[in-house]
Design an enzyme around this catalytic site. Sequence first.
Site, mmCIF file in Angstrom:
data_model
loop_
_atom_site.group_PDB
_atom_site.id
_atom_site.type_symbol
_atom_site.label_atom_id
_atom_site.label_comp_id
_atom_site.label_asym_id
_atom_site.label_seq_id
_atom_site.Cartn_x
_atom_site.Cartn_y
_atom_site.Cartn_z
ATOM 1 N N ASP A 30 5.563 58.262 102.733
ATOM 2 C CA ASP A 30 6.123 59.975 103.038
ATOM 3 C C ASP A 30 5.134 60.415 104.301
ATOM 4 O O ASP A 30 3.966 60.471 104.298
ATOM 5 C CB ASP A 30 5.505 60.233 101.925
ATOM 6 C CG ASP A 30 6.511 61.598 101.417
ATOM 7 O OD1 ASP A 30 6.766 62.341 102.339
ATOM 8 O OD2 ASP A 30 6.491 62.032 100.218
ATOM 9 N N ASP B 120 8.723 64.427 105.278
ATOM 10 C CA ASP B 120 8.476 65.729 104.634
ATOM 11 C C ASP B 120 9.216 66.910 105.690
ATOM 12 O O ASP B 120 8.939 67.079 106.549
ATOM 13 C CB ASP B 120 7.279 65.770 104.381
ATOM 14 C CG ASP B 120 6.853 66.941 103.349
ATOM 15 O OD1 ASP B 120 7.428 66.779 102.160
ATOM 16 O OD2 ASP B 120 6.347 67.943 103.520
ATOM 17 N N GLU C 108 13.688 64.947 104.544
ATOM 18 C CA GLU C 108 13.719 66.124 103.507
ATOM 19 C C GLU C 108 14.286 67.316 104.406
ATOM 20 O O GLU C 108 13.461 67.785 105.327
ATOM 21 C CB GLU C 108 12.582 66.248 102.929
ATOM 22 C CG GLU C 108 12.742 67.272 101.639
ATOM 23 C CD GLU C 108 11.245 67.937 101.360
ATOM 24 O OE1 GLU C 108 11.443 68.492 100.069
ATOM 25 O OE2 GLU C 108 10.372 67.911 102.021
ATOM 26 N N HIS D 222 9.458 65.258 92.656
ATOM 27 C CA HIS D 222 8.263 65.599 92.242
ATOM 28 C C HIS D 222 8.117 67.401 92.363
ATOM 29 O O HIS D 222 7.260 67.793 92.071
ATOM 30 C CB HIS D 222 7.021 64.852 92.966
ATOM 31 C CG HIS D 222 7.375 65.471 94.631
ATOM 32 N ND1 HIS D 222 8.137 64.814 95.425
ATOM 33 C CD2 HIS D 222 6.517 66.142 95.483
ATOM 34 C CE1 HIS D 222 8.130 65.345 96.519
ATOM 35 N NE2 HIS D 222 7.146 66.111 96.574
ATOM 36 N N ASP D 223 9.093 67.837 93.152
ATOM 37 C CA ASP D 223 9.168 69.207 93.438
ATOM 38 C C ASP D 223 10.341 70.078 92.243
ATOM 39 O O ASP D 223 10.405 71.302 92.336
ATOM 40 C CB ASP D 223 9.692 69.362 94.590
ATOM 41 C CG ASP D 223 8.754 69.107 95.757
ATOM 42 O OD1 ASP D 223 7.399 69.046 95.239
ATOM 43 O OD2 ASP D 223 9.192 68.902 96.820
HETATM 44 C C1 GLC Z 1 7.848 69.083 100.741
HETATM 45 C C2 GLC Z 1 7.142 68.202 99.638
HETATM 46 C C3 GLC Z 1 6.444 69.463 98.620
HETATM 47 C C4 GLC Z 1 5.287 69.810 99.427
HETATM 48 C C5 GLC Z 1 5.924 70.368 100.738
HETATM 49 C C6 GLC Z 1 5.134 70.777 101.720
HETATM 50 O O1 GLC Z 1 8.918 69.788 100.232
HETATM 51 O O2 GLC Z 1 8.411 67.620 98.754
HETATM 52 O O3 GLC Z 1 5.831 68.495 97.585
HETATM 53 O O4 GLC Z 1 4.501 70.660 98.853
HETATM 54 O O5 GLC Z 1 7.051 69.636 101.446
HETATM 55 O O6 GLC Z 1 4.309 69.525 102.482
#
Ligand code: GLC
Length: 549
Positions: free
Chosen positions: A96, A196, A246, A322-323
Amino acid sequence: MIDFKDKVIYQIYPKSFKDSNGDGVGDLKGILEKLDYLKELGVDYLWLTPVFPSPQKDNGYDVADYCAIDPQFGTMEDMEQLIGESGKRNMGIMLDMVFNHTSTSHPWFQKALAGEKEFQDYYIFRDGLPNQLPTNWQSKFGGPSWEYVPSLGKWYLHLFDVTQADLNWDNPKVREELKKVILFWKEKGIQGFRFDVVNLISKPDVFEDDFQGDGRRFYSDGPHVHEYLKELVRDTKIGELVTVGEMSSTHLKDCIQYSAQDVKDRELSMCFHFHHLKVDYKDGDKWALMEPDRMALKRIFEEWQMGMEKGNGWNALFWCNHDQPRIVSRFGSEGKYWKESAKMLAAMIHLMRGTPYIYQGEEIGMTNPHYEKISQYRDVESLNYYEILLQQGKTKKEALSILAARSRDNSRTPMQWSCGKNGGFSDHSPWMDLADNYWEIHVEKQREEPDSVFSFYKALIQMRKEMEVISKGTIEFMEKENPDVLAYERKDKNKVVMVFGNLTEHKTTVWEKKPWETFQKVLGNYEGLHREEGQVILRPYEVVVLESM
Ligand code: GLC
């Protein structure tokens, strides 16, 4: 370029996966212990959320060193062993890459704070007075997205926590540094990368107040994002690996570009977008509860599936990460139809056009934990919003019930391996509480049962590998006006596969009038095919997968 269309990716949240050294926190050696389990499930890649040195303000998404391992997870040797042992089992490790921001503990930021101009230019600093925020943008975790540094007389931008300072991608030196990180891990044998919030990396040339929203419209899919991604991919040659971005509050036209398959300057293999996971946000507000709008869900799937197919882009398919809260708790049932709904939701996602992701525990139908005390929460966003909800006038009870539905901690509870002590996760009391139902919902039990949620996931993964129509076929939606049923048809020159899922807890009718006798059922969560007066009837949360004969 590797062909990733028949692959399935499994997401590991290392902190909560398996603790090998009895400190209550999961680690790399714990993952190593479970590789045979993952192989049995049938997945091809293991995406690990960040395991780099970090103050852990945002559970590792605040990186202080991109090329090392945080001691709480183990050592570089552990990582090398994990890469090697996964490779022997034909599974690749994906890391990641949190490149939109670094932790404020990162040496670059520390040098910037110490006054080094060169490093200030690694971040987004603006001169100003302590009472004059450069813009009115809001942080995604609540509160302003700027923090003042009195010793410098400057503000810095943080779209997330105050300890996560946004990097300045317009500075070529930053881009070179980040390329070095990729090359470092590629050299170690990493087979893929998840980037990310990568569509937030390019900020606008001019910063202005947002009077319509929180500022995101100015920096989501920003002005140079495609150019920077192309450059990163070209210079690190990661076009040959599996990459996923993402994308936060993104647009279809951009995702087509991010994931366009047959173009000269490729960006990524695929994208995550989140529009289908906002259909239970009242007025778009995550912290305002609402029943899921099923028609909206259907429309969004159709728009993105058809749009990405037309544009030759590629979707990452997922319900959980995980979010996000657990999907059975959210769009399915935790009660009577727990198993049926877990299987139906799995099939609906896995058989679409794109690459499916399974988040740890999803394959056994793990649920939200229903925490009742604020002291059980760990997540920075949840803790911030608890305060914000109280300030808005909610009672503690109301605020806790909102967190119980919406907190990111819902998915971060320890993996339920067995009904033993701490669910088989650790000998020590875990860093966060398990869901109480680990007595009934756990790996050990489901691995043995042919009818379990786990066995169903195995079958879905197998199906993608064996049936080209699933991995490569086209998609068309059916039952478009039917509010209860999500349905689509996958097609290639040899075959048609139809998937019908009842999204509700009641019996419902399939409107489609197909020549049913020319199809055979290949997968489902109930016995047979139920018909009344020539119509196909779906039982509560039933899914049927039919193949042309
Ligand atoms: C992404 C991750 C999340 C994190 C955010 C900031 O959305 O999945 O868990 O808090 O980025 O890095």
